[in-house]
Enzyme design. Structure first.
Site, PDB file in Angstrom:
ATOM      1  N   TYR A  20      39.761  -1.304  12.469  1.00  0.00           N
ATOM      2  CA  TYR A  20      40.336  -2.473  13.138  1.00  0.00           C
ATOM      3  C   TYR A  20      40.321  -2.350  14.664  1.00  0.00           C
ATOM      4  O   TYR A  20      40.659  -3.293  15.357  1.00  0.00           O
ATOM      5  CB  TYR A  20      41.800  -2.664  12.708  1.00  0.00           C
ATOM      6  CG  TYR A  20      41.966  -3.006  11.253  1.00  0.00           C
ATOM      7  CD1 TYR A  20      41.806  -4.314  10.809  1.00  0.00           C
ATOM      8  CD2 TYR A  20      42.301  -2.028  10.323  1.00  0.00           C
ATOM      9  CE1 TYR A  20      41.967  -4.638   9.476  1.00  0.00           C
ATOM     10  CE2 TYR A  20      42.468  -2.342   8.978  1.00  0.00           C
ATOM     11  CZ  TYR A  20      42.289  -3.655   8.560  1.00  0.00           C
ATOM     12  OH  TYR A  20      42.458  -3.968   7.231  1.00  0.00           O
ATOM     13  N   HIS A  25      42.588  -9.036  17.101  1.00  0.00           N
ATOM     14  CA  HIS A  25      43.989  -8.915  16.680  1.00  0.00           C
ATOM     15  C   HIS A  25      44.634  -7.646  17.242  1.00  0.00           C
ATOM     16  O   HIS A  25      45.848  -7.501  17.194  1.00  0.00           O
ATOM     17  CB  HIS A  25      44.025  -8.872  15.147  1.00  0.00           C
ATOM     18  CG  HIS A  25      45.079  -9.729  14.515  1.00  0.00           C
ATOM     19  ND1 HIS A  25      45.704 -10.786  15.149  1.00  0.00           N
ATOM     20  CD2 HIS A  25      45.623  -9.698  13.264  1.00  0.00           C
ATOM     21  CE1 HIS A  25      46.571 -11.352  14.330  1.00  0.00           C
ATOM     22  NE2 HIS A  25      46.553 -10.711  13.183  1.00  0.00           N
ATOM     23  N   ASN A  75      51.350  -7.885   9.261  1.00  0.00           N
ATOM     24  CA  ASN A  75      52.378  -8.704   8.611  1.00  0.00           C
ATOM     25  C   ASN A  75      53.629  -7.906   8.236  1.00  0.00           C
ATOM     26  O   ASN A  75      54.582  -8.482   7.717  1.00  0.00           O
ATOM     27  CB  ASN A  75      51.803  -9.421   7.378  1.00  0.00           C
ATOM     28  CG  ASN A  75      51.232  -8.466   6.359  1.00  0.00           C
ATOM     29  OD1 ASN A  75      51.033  -7.286   6.648  1.00  0.00           O
ATOM     30  ND2 ASN A  75      50.957  -8.957   5.164  1.00  0.00           N
ATOM     31  N   ASP A 100      47.720 -11.035  20.531  1.00  0.00           N
ATOM     32  CA  ASP A 100      46.636 -11.984  20.725  1.00  0.00           C
ATOM     33  C   ASP A 100      47.168 -13.411  20.533  1.00  0.00           C
ATOM     34  O   ASP A 100      48.104 -13.631  19.773  1.00  0.00           O
ATOM     35  CB  ASP A 100      45.499 -11.709  19.727  1.00  0.00           C
ATOM     36  CG  ASP A 100      45.968 -11.742  18.275  1.00  0.00           C
ATOM     37  OD1 ASP A 100      46.986 -11.081  17.952  1.00  0.00           O
ATOM     38  OD2 ASP A 100      45.335 -12.424  17.452  1.00  0.00           O
ATOM     39  N   ASN A 121      51.380 -13.543  12.246  1.00  0.00           N
ATOM     40  CA  ASN A 121      52.140 -12.771  11.255  1.00  0.00           C
ATOM     41  C   ASN A 121      52.940 -11.622  11.857  1.00  0.00           C
ATOM     42  O   ASN A 121      54.009 -11.271  11.357  1.00  0.00           O
ATOM     43  CB  ASN A 121      51.220 -12.246  10.157  1.00  0.00           C
ATOM     44  CG  ASN A 121      50.737 -13.364   9.259  1.00  0.00           C
ATOM     45  OD1 ASN A 121      51.409 -14.379   9.103  1.00  0.00           O
ATOM     46  ND2 ASN A 121      49.557 -13.208   8.686  1.00  0.00           N
TER      47      ASN A 121
END
Length: 195
Positions: A20, A25, A75, A100, A121
């Site tokens: 990631y 994000h 989340n 973001d 989230n």
């Protein structure tokens, strides 16, 4: 302006793990990496076991700052943030979330306190766990997805080649905005950074 005995928490929102790391994000992680460099520290596991932290000062004299990188997915970041905030006895008014923001053009920032989650989230999870949304937000613009690309696919994709050239400037500005928020307060920071 700020009390040097107070502690501030700066949460870099993102998803853990190397797959990631370059995603839109994860701008919060990237900004916190820059702040850690400025503090001369590196992330280590916190006693709560739910986040990695760097403790130090961004300005001397100045308040203690705890940079937080939750070890959970976006989340579920609220739990680790609440655990660290409880540990340091820090109220929501001294928590800054870096995240973001789809509704702001890439390369621009907006600083605010409180407000809605706008479908984010990470913010939703923080609000739920803290019981309030009255923390500060350093909102780093990523713009809207091109064409018909799904929002979820867009935020979980890497920056474009063109954006990657500009990204270091956005990261620097966001880190400067965090320093300004702590040292000079919301109004002065908004005047300087809200483009």
């Amino acid at each position: 302006m700020t009390d040097a005995s107070e502690v501030w928490i700066v949460v870099g929102l993102g998803n853990p793990g190397p797959s990631y790391s370059g995603h839109r994000h994860n701008i919060g992680y990237l900004v916190n990496d820059e702040l850690a460099k400025r503090m001369g520290g590196s992330f280590r596991a916190h006693k709560t076991g739910r986040a990695d932290v760097v403790e130090g000062r961004l300005q001397v004299p100045g308040p203690r700052v705890v940079l937080v990188r939750p070890r959970s997915y976006m989340n579920e970041v609220g739990g680790p943030v609440k655990a660290v905030a409880t540990f340091y006895k820090v109220p929501a008014e001294r928590i800054i979330a870096i995240h973001d923001e789809l509704d702001i053009a890439f390369g621009t920032l907006r600083i605010k306190q409180g407000g809605g989650d706008n479908g984010h989230n990470g913010l939703k999870s923080m609000r739920s766990s803290l019981g309030t949304g009255d923390f500060f937000r350093v909102r780093a613009g990523i713009g809207r997805p091109p064409g018909r690309q799904e929002v979820a696919d867009f935020v979980l994709s890497n920056y474009s080649t063109v954006e990657r050239k500009e990204l270091p400037f956005q990261i620097d500005d966001a880190a400067d905005a965090v320093e300004s928020l702590i040292a000079e307060g919301l109004e002065r920071t908004q005047q300087k950074f809200n483009s």
